[in-house]
Scaffold this motif. Structure first.
Motif, PDB file in Angstrom:
ATOM      1  N   ARG A  33       2.293   3.898  -5.171  1.00  0.00           N
ATOM      2  CA  ARG A  33       3.310   3.252  -4.352  1.00  0.00           C
ATOM      3  C   ARG A  33       4.459   4.215  -4.063  1.00  0.00           C
ATOM      4  NH1 ARG A  33       7.961   1.153  -5.005  1.00  0.00           N
ATOM      5  NH2 ARG A  33       7.953   1.239  -7.266  1.00  0.00           N
ATOM      6  N   GLU A  34       4.917   4.942  -5.095  1.00  0.00           N
ATOM      7  CA  GLU A  34       6.005   5.909  -4.914  1.00  0.00           C
ATOM      8  C   GLU A  34       5.607   6.996  -3.925  1.00  0.00           C
ATOM      9  OE1 GLU A  34       6.857   7.371  -8.811  1.00  0.00           O
ATOM     10  OE2 GLU A  34       7.836   5.516  -9.441  1.00  0.00           O
ATOM     11  N   ARG A  35       4.373   7.460  -4.041  1.00  0.00           N
ATOM     12  CA  ARG A  35       3.883   8.505  -3.142  1.00  0.00           C
ATOM     13  C   ARG A  35       3.857   8.000  -1.702  1.00  0.00           C
ATOM     14  NH1 ARG A  35       0.492  12.946  -4.837  1.00  0.00           N
ATOM     15  NH2 ARG A  35      -0.574  13.824  -3.063  1.00  0.00           N
ATOM     16  N   LYS A  36       3.423   6.752  -1.511  1.00  0.00           N
ATOM     17  CA  LYS A  36       3.359   6.166  -0.172  1.00  0.00           C
ATOM     18  C   LYS A  36       4.760   6.007   0.410  1.00  0.00           C
ATOM     19  CE  LYS A  36       1.523   2.174   2.274  1.00  0.00           C
ATOM     20  NZ  LYS A  36       0.828   0.895   2.148  1.00  0.00           N
ATOM     21  N   GLU A  37       5.706   5.532  -0.403  1.00  0.00           N
ATOM     22  CA  GLU A  37       7.084   5.381   0.068  1.00  0.00           C
ATOM     23  C   GLU A  37       7.690   6.727   0.439  1.00  0.00           C
ATOM     24  OE1 GLU A  37       9.095   3.323  -3.056  1.00  0.00           O
ATOM     25  OE2 GLU A  37       8.255   1.377  -2.510  1.00  0.00           O
ATOM     26  N   GLY A  38       7.421   7.761  -0.350  1.00  0.00           N
ATOM     27  CA  GLY A  38       7.915   9.096  -0.035  1.00  0.00           C
ATOM     28  C   GLY A  38       7.382   9.603   1.297  1.00  0.00           C
ATOM     29  N   LYS A  39       6.090   9.364   1.539  1.00  0.00           N
ATOM     30  CA  LYS A  39       5.506   9.767   2.818  1.00  0.00           C
ATOM     31  C   LYS A  39       6.138   9.003   3.981  1.00  0.00           C
ATOM     32  CE  LYS A  39       1.035  11.652   2.179  1.00  0.00           C
ATOM     33  NZ  LYS A  39      -0.344  11.574   2.615  1.00  0.00           N
ATOM     34  N   GLU A  40       6.385   7.711   3.777  1.00  0.00           N
ATOM     35  CA  GLU A  40       7.008   6.910   4.835  1.00  0.00           C
ATOM     36  C   GLU A  40       8.426   7.399   5.130  1.00  0.00           C
ATOM     37  OE1 GLU A  40       6.753   2.855   3.549  1.00  0.00           O
ATOM     38  OE2 GLU A  40       4.627   2.700   4.065  1.00  0.00           O
ATOM     39  N   ARG A  41       9.183   7.740   4.085  1.00  0.00           N
ATOM     40  CA  ARG A  41      10.540   8.275   4.294  1.00  0.00           C
ATOM     41  C   ARG A  41      10.483   9.578   5.076  1.00  0.00           C
ATOM     42  NH1 ARG A  41      11.499   6.444  -1.016  1.00  0.00           N
ATOM     43  NH2 ARG A  41      10.979   8.486  -1.851  1.00  0.00           N
ATOM     44  N   MET A  42       9.554  10.454   4.702  1.00  0.00           N
ATOM     45  CA  MET A  42       9.436  11.738   5.393  1.00  0.00           C
ATOM     46  C   MET A  42       9.029  11.528   6.845  1.00  0.00           C
ATOM     47  SD  MET A  42       9.937  14.827   5.049  1.00  0.00           S
ATOM     48  CE  MET A  42       9.582  15.878   3.714  1.00  0.00           C
ATOM     49  N   GLU A  43       8.148  10.566   7.087  1.00  0.00           N
ATOM     50  CA  GLU A  43       7.728  10.268   8.451  1.00  0.00           C
ATOM     51  C   GLU A  43       8.889   9.717   9.274  1.00  0.00           C
ATOM     52  OE1 GLU A  43       4.624   7.213  10.452  1.00  0.00           O
ATOM     53  OE2 GLU A  43       3.862   8.390   8.766  1.00  0.00           O
ATOM     54  N   ASN A  44       9.718   8.878   8.678  1.00  0.00           N
ATOM     55  CA  ASN A  44      10.890   8.339   9.378  1.00  0.00           C
ATOM     56  C   ASN A  44      11.861   9.450   9.750  1.00  0.00           C
ATOM     57  OD1 ASN A  44       9.936   5.731   9.306  1.00  0.00           O
ATOM     58  ND2 ASN A  44      11.057   5.196   7.437  1.00  0.00           N
ATOM     59  N   VAL A  45      12.092  10.385   8.826  1.00  0.00           N
ATOM     60  CA  VAL A  45      12.976  11.516   9.109  1.00  0.00           C
ATOM     61  C   VAL A  45      12.407  12.347  10.246  1.00  0.00           C
ATOM     62  CG1 VAL A  45      13.847  13.703   8.167  1.00  0.00           C
ATOM     63  CG2 VAL A  45      14.005  11.613   6.804  1.00  0.00           C
ATOM     64  N   LEU A  46      11.108  12.601  10.217  1.00  0.00           N
ATOM     65  CA  LEU A  46      10.469  13.380  11.266  1.00  0.00           C
ATOM     66  C   LEU A  46      10.573  12.660  12.616  1.00  0.00           C
ATOM     67  CD1 LEU A  46       8.865  15.933  11.867  1.00  0.00           C
ATOM     68  CD2 LEU A  46       6.781  14.633  11.410  1.00  0.00           C
ATOM     69  N   ASN A  47      10.414  11.344  12.620  1.00  0.00           N
ATOM     70  CA  ASN A  47      10.559  10.575  13.861  1.00  0.00           C
ATOM     71  C   ASN A  47      11.970  10.699  14.423  1.00  0.00           C
ATOM     72  OD1 ASN A  47       7.933   9.687  13.909  1.00  0.00           O
ATOM     73  ND2 ASN A  47       8.382   7.728  12.927  1.00  0.00           N
ATOM     74  N   ILE A  48      12.979  10.599  13.556  1.00  0.00           N
ATOM     75  CA  ILE A  48      14.374  10.720  14.000  1.00  0.00           C
ATOM     76  C   ILE A  48      14.631  12.105  14.583  1.00  0.00           C
ATOM     77  CG2 ILE A  48      16.756  10.822  13.160  1.00  0.00           C
ATOM     78  CD1 ILE A  48      15.979   8.537  11.215  1.00  0.00           C
ATOM     79  N   VAL A  49      14.111  13.138  13.940  1.00  0.00           N
ATOM     80  CA  VAL A  49      14.298  14.508  14.432  1.00  0.00           C
ATOM     81  C   VAL A  49      13.628  14.675  15.792  1.00  0.00           C
ATOM     82  CG1 VAL A  49      13.658  16.924  14.007  1.00  0.00           C
ATOM     83  CG2 VAL A  49      14.616  15.550  12.161  1.00  0.00           C
TER      84      VAL A  49
END
Length: 159
Positions: free
Chosen positions: A125-141
Motif C-alpha cells: 500500500r505504501e509503495r502504491k501511494e508513493g507511486k501515485e504521489r510521484m505521478e501527481n507531481v509529474l502531472n503537475i509539472v
C-alpha cells in the motif's frame, strides 16, 4: 511443493485462507492461500529483484458443487506476484522457489504468518501511494510546462 531430486519440501501456502469469495455467475468458491517469501537477498543483490524485497506466493483453489451438495476441488493454481501485483515470470519464480527450498524453515505460528502478510500488504500500500504521489507531481509539472509553452507561444504570436 516437493523437490524429489534434492529430497526437500516446502509449504507455500498459509494454513488458513486469506480470502474466500464466491463467483457471482458460476457460483464457484475461490479460496486464496498466500505466503510471503523473500524475493531478494540483502547480502547478494540479484539483478532480477533489485527493486523487489518480497513476493507473494498465491495458491488459488477453485471449488465447485451443487447447492446443498458436497463441494469438490475443481482447480488449483499457484502464482508468484511482486509487491506491485505483477505476476512474475517462470525464471523469477524459480529463483524464488529455489531460495525457499534452500532455507527450508518456516515458522509454525499462525500469528507470525498473519503478521508477515499484513506487513506485506502495508508495504504494498505504501509503495502504491508513493507511486501515485510521484505521478501527481509529474502531472503537475507537465501541465505547468504546457501552460508556460502556450503562454510563450501566444506572446510571440501576438507581439
Amino acid at each position: 511443493m516437493i523437490d524429489s531430486g534434492r529430497k526437500r519440501a516446502v509449504n507455500l501456502s498459509s494454513r488458513w485462507p486469506v480470502s474466500v469469495e464466491q463467483h457471482w455467475l458460476t457460483r464457484e468458491v475461490h479460496v486464496k492461500y498466500a505466503a510471503i517469501v523473500i524475493a531478494s537477498d540483502h547480502r547478494q543483490r540479484w539483478e532480477l529483484f533489485s527493486a523487489r524485497e518480497f513476493a507473494e506466493c498465491e495458491v488459488m483453489v477453485t471449488m465447485g458443487g451443487e447447492e446443498g451438495g458436497e463441494m469438490y476441488v475443481r482447480e488449483v493454481s499457484m502464482q508468484m506476484k511482486d509487491m506491485e501485483e505483477k505476476s512474475l515470470n517462470g525464471r523469477e519464480s524459480l529463483v524464488i522457489l529455489q531460495r525457499t527450498f534452500e532455507k527450508g524453515k518456516r515458522s509454525g505460528k499462525i500469528e507470525e504468518g498473519k503478521e508477515r502478510y499484513e506487513e506485506f500488504l502495508e508495504k504494498k500500500r505504501e509503495r502504491k501511494e508513493g507511486k501515485e504521489r510521484m505521478e501527481n507531481v509529474l502531472n503537475i509539472v507537465c501541465v505547468s510546462c504546457f501552460v508556460v509553452a502556450v503562454a510563450f507561444w501566444s506572446y510571440k504570436l501576438f507581439i
